[in-house]
Design a protein around this motif. Structure first.
Motif, short mmCIF file in Angstrom:
data_model
loop_
_atom_site.label_atom_id
_atom_site.label_comp_id
_atom_site.label_asym_id
_atom_site.label_seq_id
_atom_site.Cartn_x
_atom_site.Cartn_y
_atom_site.Cartn_z
N MET A 141 42.67 26.63 39.64
CA MET A 141 42.18 27.86 38.85
C MET A 141 41.54 27.23 37.63
O MET A 141 40.92 27.84 36.83
CB MET A 141 43.14 28.99 38.61
CG MET A 141 42.25 30.29 38.13
SD MET A 141 43.53 31.62 38.13
CE MET A 141 43.70 31.66 36.17
N ALA A 142 41.63 25.93 37.73
CA ALA A 142 40.93 25.24 36.61
C ALA A 142 39.37 25.61 36.21
O ALA A 142 38.90 25.73 35.17
CB ALA A 142 40.96 23.82 36.67
N ASP A 143 38.61 25.91 37.37
CA ASP A 143 37.06 26.05 37.29
C ASP A 143 37.06 27.63 37.27
O ASP A 143 35.74 27.99 37.31
CB ASP A 143 36.49 25.57 38.41
CG ASP A 143 36.83 25.79 39.66
OD1 ASP A 143 37.98 26.39 39.92
OD2 ASP A 143 36.02 25.61 40.71
N ALA A 144 38.10 28.35 37.22
CA ALA A 144 37.88 30.06 37.37
C ALA A 144 37.48 30.44 36.09
O ALA A 144 37.65 30.03 34.83
CB ALA A 144 38.94 30.50 37.65
N ARG A 145 36.26 31.18 36.00
CA ARG A 145 35.69 31.83 34.80
C ARG A 145 36.37 33.38 34.42
O ARG A 145 36.56 34.22 35.15
CB ARG A 145 34.16 32.30 35.10
CG ARG A 145 33.46 32.79 33.95
CD ARG A 145 32.21 32.94 34.30
NE ARG A 145 31.46 33.55 35.49
CZ ARG A 145 31.16 34.83 35.54
NH1 ARG A 145 31.20 35.51 34.22
NH2 ARG A 145 30.91 35.50 36.76
N PRO A 146 36.73 33.30 33.12
CA PRO A 146 37.45 34.71 32.84
C PRO A 146 36.49 35.70 32.25
O PRO A 146 35.42 35.27 31.84
CB PRO A 146 38.26 33.99 31.34
CG PRO A 146 37.53 32.95 30.97
CD PRO A 146 36.85 32.30 32.06
N PHE A 194 32.02 30.71 43.15
CA PHE A 194 31.18 31.55 44.16
C PHE A 194 31.33 32.92 43.83
O PHE A 194 30.76 33.86 44.54
CB PHE A 194 31.62 31.40 45.36
CG PHE A 194 31.85 29.83 45.97
CD1 PHE A 194 30.65 29.31 46.08
CD2 PHE A 194 32.94 29.24 45.98
CE1 PHE A 194 30.43 27.97 46.58
CE2 PHE A 194 32.72 27.85 46.51
CZ PHE A 194 31.96 27.07 46.80
N GLU A 195 31.78 33.23 42.66
CA GLU A 195 32.05 34.58 42.01
C GLU A 195 32.73 35.37 42.87
O GLU A 195 32.85 36.71 42.91
CB GLU A 195 30.59 35.38 41.96
CG GLU A 195 29.50 34.68 41.12
CD GLU A 195 29.86 34.62 39.69
OE1 GLU A 195 30.09 35.90 39.06
OE2 GLU A 195 29.65 33.51 39.17
N ASN A 196 33.84 34.83 43.47
CA ASN A 196 34.82 35.51 44.10
C ASN A 196 36.15 35.82 43.24
O ASN A 196 36.21 34.95 42.50
CB ASN A 196 35.44 34.78 45.48
CG ASN A 196 34.37 34.66 46.38
OD1 ASN A 196 33.47 35.60 46.66
ND2 ASN A 196 34.03 33.21 47.09
#
Length: 57
Positions: A1-6, A24-26
């Motif tokens: 989840m390191a590249d997940a956007r909050p 990918f905006e998922n």
């Protein structure tokens, strides 16, 4: 989840929830708890991210 956007979202009950999107905006994860103020939601969101990063390390 390191590249997940909050992200933050105000739901239909006027409560704040946080969630994370992948590149990918998922949807990766969404808070099960709703927060009364945006500041509370932001604090919880960043605490969650930091705790998850500590677990992954």
């Amino acid at each position: 989840m390191a590249d997940a956007r909050p992200c933050l979202h105000m739901d239909d009950q006027w409560m704040w929830r946080f969630f994370f999107l992948d590149r990918f905006e998922n949807l990766v994860v969404m808070s099960t708890q709703a927060y009364f103020t945006r500041a509370e939601a932001e604090e919880a969101m960043f605490l969650f991210r930091d705790e998850l990063a500590a677990l992954a390390a």
